[in-house]
Write a protein that holds these residues in place. Structure first.
Motif, PDB file in Angstrom:
ATOM      1  N   GLY A 114      -2.383  -2.987 -15.507  1.00 21.67           N
ATOM      2  CA  GLY A 114      -2.785  -1.577 -15.545  1.00 21.67           C
ATOM      3  C   GLY A 114      -3.049  -1.028 -14.152  1.00 21.67           C
ATOM      4  N   THR A 115      -3.662  -1.845 -13.314  1.00 24.77           N
ATOM      5  CA  THR A 115      -3.918  -1.436 -11.933  1.00 24.77           C
ATOM      6  C   THR A 115      -2.621  -1.306 -11.158  1.00 24.77           C
ATOM      7  OG1 THR A 115      -6.055  -2.547 -11.999  1.00 24.77           O
ATOM      8  CG2 THR A 115      -5.158  -2.058  -9.823  1.00 24.77           C
ATOM      9  N   LEU A 116      -1.718  -2.258 -11.339  1.00 28.73           N
ATOM     10  CA  LEU A 116      -0.419  -2.175 -10.665  1.00 28.73           C
ATOM     11  C   LEU A 116       0.333  -0.917 -11.078  1.00 28.73           C
ATOM     12  CD1 LEU A 116       0.811  -5.876 -10.910  1.00 28.73           C
ATOM     13  CD2 LEU A 116      -0.239  -4.741  -8.965  1.00 28.73           C
ATOM     14  N   THR A 117       0.282  -0.607 -12.348  1.00 29.47           N
ATOM     15  CA  THR A 117       0.956   0.587 -12.855  1.00 29.47           C
ATOM     16  C   THR A 117       0.360   1.853 -12.240  1.00 29.47           C
ATOM     17  OG1 THR A 117       1.413  -0.558 -14.921  1.00 29.47           O
ATOM     18  CG2 THR A 117       1.566   1.835 -14.958  1.00 29.47           C
ATOM     19  N   THR A 118      -0.950   1.873 -12.078  1.00 30.28           N
ATOM     20  CA  THR A 118      -1.611   3.047 -11.494  1.00 30.28           C
ATOM     21  C   THR A 118      -1.139   3.281 -10.064  1.00 30.28           C
ATOM     22  OG1 THR A 118      -3.547   2.704 -12.878  1.00 30.28           O
ATOM     23  CG2 THR A 118      -3.836   4.065 -10.926  1.00 30.28           C
ATOM     24  N   ALA A 147      11.941   5.330  -7.191  1.00 26.73           N
ATOM     25  CA  ALA A 147      12.166   4.039  -7.855  1.00 26.73           C
ATOM     26  C   ALA A 147      12.046   2.886  -6.867  1.00 26.73           C
ATOM     27  CB  ALA A 147      13.541   4.019  -8.523  1.00 26.73           C
ATOM     28  N   VAL A 148      12.615   3.049  -5.677  1.00 31.03           N
ATOM     29  CA  VAL A 148      12.563   1.989  -4.674  1.00 31.03           C
ATOM     30  C   VAL A 148      11.118   1.741  -4.227  1.00 31.03           C
ATOM     31  CG1 VAL A 148      13.177   1.429  -2.278  1.00 31.03           C
ATOM     32  CG2 VAL A 148      14.920   2.261  -3.859  1.00 31.03           C
ATOM     33  N   PHE A 149      10.408   2.799  -3.878  1.00 25.70           N
ATOM     34  CA  PHE A 149       9.048   2.623  -3.388  1.00 25.70           C
ATOM     35  C   PHE A 149       8.096   2.150  -4.473  1.00 25.70           C
ATOM     36  CE2 PHE A 149      10.595   5.092   0.182  1.00 25.70           C
ATOM     37  CZ  PHE A 149       9.978   4.447   1.258  1.00 25.70           C
ATOM     38  N   MET A 150       8.239   2.647  -5.685  1.00 32.88           N
ATOM     39  CA  MET A 150       7.386   2.196  -6.788  1.00 32.88           C
ATOM     40  C   MET A 150       7.627   0.713  -7.067  1.00 32.88           C
ATOM     41  SD  MET A 150       7.679   5.514  -9.279  1.00 32.88           S
ATOM     42  CE  MET A 150       6.839   4.808 -10.667  1.00 32.88           C
ATOM     43  N   THR A 151       8.885   0.302  -7.057  1.00 34.08           N
ATOM     44  CA  THR A 151       9.207  -1.102  -7.281  1.00 34.08           C
ATOM     45  C   THR A 151       8.671  -1.967  -6.147  1.00 34.08           C
ATOM     46  OG1 THR A 151      11.188  -0.477  -8.498  1.00 34.08           O
ATOM     47  CG2 THR A 151      11.094  -2.742  -7.665  1.00 34.08           C
ATOM     48  N   PHE A 152       8.838  -1.512  -4.918  1.00 30.60           N
ATOM     49  CA  PHE A 152       8.363  -2.266  -3.761  1.00 30.60           C
ATOM     50  C   PHE A 152       6.847  -2.474  -3.824  1.00 30.60           C
ATOM     51  CE2 PHE A 152       6.515  -2.216   0.528  1.00 30.60           C
ATOM     52  CZ  PHE A 152       7.041  -3.401   1.014  1.00 30.60           C
ATOM     53  N   VAL A 153       6.113  -1.424  -4.105  1.00 28.70           N
ATOM     54  CA  VAL A 153       4.650  -1.535  -4.169  1.00 28.70           C
ATOM     55  C   VAL A 153       4.229  -2.453  -5.312  1.00 28.70           C
ATOM     56  CG1 VAL A 153       2.541  -0.244  -4.682  1.00 28.70           C
ATOM     57  CG2 VAL A 153       4.146   0.624  -3.015  1.00 28.70           C
ATOM     58  N   THR A 154       4.838  -2.307  -6.472  1.00 25.68           N
ATOM     59  CA  THR A 154       4.481  -3.149  -7.615  1.00 25.68           C
ATOM     60  C   THR A 154       4.778  -4.613  -7.336  1.00 25.68           C
ATOM     61  OG1 THR A 154       4.915  -1.319  -9.113  1.00 25.68           O
ATOM     62  CG2 THR A 154       4.846  -3.517 -10.075  1.00 25.68           C
ATOM     63  N   VAL A 155       5.946  -4.907  -6.788  1.00 20.84           N
ATOM     64  CA  VAL A 155       6.303  -6.295  -6.484  1.00 20.84           C
ATOM     65  C   VAL A 155       5.372  -6.865  -5.416  1.00 20.84           C
ATOM     66  CG1 VAL A 155       8.107  -7.755  -5.466  1.00 20.84           C
ATOM     67  CG2 VAL A 155       8.682  -6.103  -7.233  1.00 20.84           C
ATOM     68  N   THR A 156       5.087  -6.078  -4.386  1.00 25.02           N
ATOM     69  CA  THR A 156       4.183  -6.530  -3.338  1.00 25.02           C
ATOM     70  C   THR A 156       2.807  -6.867  -3.888  1.00 25.02           C
ATOM     71  OG1 THR A 156       5.364  -5.215  -1.697  1.00 25.02           O
ATOM     72  CG2 THR A 156       3.139  -5.942  -1.116  1.00 25.02           C
ATOM     73  N   LEU A 157       2.274  -5.987  -4.713  1.00 26.07           N
ATOM     74  CA  LEU A 157       0.945  -6.243  -5.293  1.00 26.07           C
ATOM     75  C   LEU A 157       0.979  -7.440  -6.240  1.00 26.07           C
ATOM     76  CD1 LEU A 157      -0.239  -2.600  -5.976  1.00 26.07           C
ATOM     77  CD2 LEU A 157      -1.155  -4.187  -4.287  1.00 26.07           C
ATOM     78  N   ALA A 158       2.030  -7.580  -7.004  1.00 26.30           N
ATOM     79  CA  ALA A 158       2.127  -8.699  -7.945  1.00 26.30           C
ATOM     80  C   ALA A 158       2.248 -10.028  -7.216  1.00 26.30           C
ATOM     81  CB  ALA A 158       3.310  -8.508  -8.887  1.00 26.30           C
ATOM     82  N   VAL A 159       3.015 -10.057  -6.153  1.00 26.01           N
ATOM     83  CA  VAL A 159       3.235 -11.300  -5.424  1.00 26.01           C
ATOM     84  C   VAL A 159       1.995 -11.706  -4.611  1.00 26.01           C
ATOM     85  CG1 VAL A 159       4.591 -12.316  -3.522  1.00 26.01           C
ATOM     86  CG2 VAL A 159       5.735 -11.067  -5.338  1.00 26.01           C
ATOM     87  N   THR A 160       1.316 -10.730  -4.052  1.00 22.68           N
ATOM     88  CA  THR A 160       0.190 -11.043  -3.167  1.00 22.68           C
ATOM     89  C   THR A 160      -1.148 -11.137  -3.888  1.00 22.68           C
ATOM     90  OG1 THR A 160      -0.123  -8.711  -2.608  1.00 22.68           O
ATOM     91  CG2 THR A 160       1.314 -10.028  -1.168  1.00 22.68           C
ATOM     92  N   SER A 161      -1.205 -10.793  -5.154  1.00 25.78           N
ATOM     93  CA  SER A 161      -2.493 -10.873  -5.863  1.00 25.78           C
ATOM     94  C   SER A 161      -2.761 -12.325  -6.279  1.00 25.78           C
ATOM     95  CB  SER A 161      -2.500  -9.948  -7.071  1.00 25.78           C
ATOM     96  OG  SER A 161      -1.555 -10.380  -8.008  1.00 25.78           O
TER      97      SER A 161
END
Length: 87
Positions: A27-31, A72-86
């Motif tokens: 939910g946080t990643l989506t926000t 789409a590119v920036f949203m995907t980049f931020v989501t992947v970055t947060l998912a990988v680094t969390s």
């Protein structure tokens, strides 16, 4: 809508705090991702509105296309970055 959220989150809390915490992570990643999408939506809408006022039909199509692509590119980049680094 808020009542639905209260009931929805209540179901997760009843399942346990681990399940509730696990539910909050995506939910946080989506926000974060949707905030970036909102920024691109405002910017694209502004540019498209100006192009409509100037009667530049080709620019409207370009702004719309690049608004979709960049968001789409920036949203995907931020989501992947947060998912990988969390943790």
């Amino acid at each position: 809508m808020r009542l639905g959220q209260v009931l929805y989150f209540g179901l997760f809390v009843r399942m346990g705090m681990v399940v509730y915490a696990t539910h909050n992570i995506p939910g946080t990643l989506t926000t974060f991702a949707s905030t970036i999408g909102g920024v691109f939506a405002v910017a694209s809408s502004t540019l498209i509105g100006q192009a409509i006022g100037e009667k530049k039909g080709q620019d409207i199509k370009e702004y719309r296309k690049w608004g979709y692509i960049l968001s789409a590119v920036f949203m995907t980049f931020v989501t992947v970055t947060l998912a990988v680094t969390s943790p």
